[in-house]
Design a protein around this motif. Sequence first.
Motif, short mmCIF file in Angstrom:
data_model
loop_
_atom_site.label_atom_id
_atom_site.label_comp_id
_atom_site.label_asym_id
_atom_site.label_seq_id
_atom_site.Cartn_x
_atom_site.Cartn_y
_atom_site.Cartn_z
N SER A 3 0.83 -1.20 0.00
CA SER A 3 0.00 0.00 0.00
C SER A 3 0.86 1.26 0.00
O SER A 3 0.50 2.25 -0.61
CB SER A 3 -0.96 0.02 1.18
OG SER A 3 -0.24 0.10 2.39
N ALA A 4 2.00 1.21 0.64
CA ALA A 4 2.91 2.36 0.65
C ALA A 4 3.50 2.59 -0.74
O ALA A 4 3.62 3.73 -1.20
CB ALA A 4 4.02 2.15 1.67
N ALA A 6 2.10 1.59 -3.59
CA ALA A 6 0.99 2.03 -4.44
C ALA A 6 0.69 3.50 -4.20
O ALA A 6 0.46 4.26 -5.15
CB ALA A 6 -0.25 1.18 -4.18
N ARG A 7 0.71 3.92 -2.95
CA ARG A 7 0.46 5.32 -2.62
C ARG A 7 1.56 6.21 -3.21
O ARG A 7 1.28 7.28 -3.76
CB ARG A 7 0.39 5.49 -1.11
CG ARG A 7 -0.13 6.81 -0.68
CD ARG A 7 -0.41 6.88 0.81
NE ARG A 7 -0.28 5.59 1.47
CZ ARG A 7 0.37 5.38 2.60
NH1 ARG A 7 0.94 6.38 3.23
NH2 ARG A 7 0.44 4.19 3.13
N ARG A 10 0.97 6.49 -6.96
CA ARG A 10 -0.14 7.41 -7.24
C ARG A 10 0.33 8.86 -7.10
O ARG A 10 -0.04 9.72 -7.88
CB ARG A 10 -1.32 7.14 -6.32
CG ARG A 10 -2.14 5.94 -6.74
CD ARG A 10 -3.47 5.89 -6.00
NE ARG A 10 -3.33 5.88 -4.56
CZ ARG A 10 -3.23 4.78 -3.81
NH1 ARG A 10 -3.25 3.60 -4.37
NH2 ARG A 10 -3.11 4.88 -2.49
N GLY A 11 1.15 9.10 -6.10
CA GLY A 11 1.68 10.45 -5.90
C GLY A 11 2.57 10.88 -7.05
O GLY A 11 2.49 12.02 -7.53
N TRP A 14 0.31 11.59 -10.04
CA TRP A 14 -0.35 12.89 -9.88
C TRP A 14 0.62 14.03 -10.19
O TRP A 14 0.27 14.96 -10.90
CB TRP A 14 -0.88 13.03 -8.45
CG TRP A 14 -1.41 14.40 -8.18
CD1 TRP A 14 -2.66 14.86 -8.44
CD2 TRP A 14 -0.68 15.52 -7.64
NE1 TRP A 14 -2.76 16.19 -8.09
CE2 TRP A 14 -1.56 16.61 -7.60
CE3 TRP A 14 0.63 15.68 -7.20
CZ2 TRP A 14 -1.16 17.86 -7.12
CZ3 TRP A 14 1.02 16.92 -6.73
CH2 TRP A 14 0.11 17.99 -6.69
#
Length: 66
Positions: A3-4, A6-7, A10-11, A14
């Motif tokens: 999850s880290a 993936a986050r 995503r950052g 963006w």
Amino acid sequence: MRSAVARALRGVRWYVRELTDESAYDRYVAHIRKDHPQAEVPSRRDFERMRTDRQEEDPRQGFRCC
């Protein structure tokens, strides 16, 4: 751990979209749907054409060499 990662991805996605102004169409569509719900949403191609025309008409919008 996943999850880290993936986050973080995503950052990065963006950031790159904002840096290259790739997200301009998404922001425009959100604006049209929120503030002018009766208006027709232009296609991505039409939006880019309007944006390019507007930039070429106004010399303050940036330098275009070619």
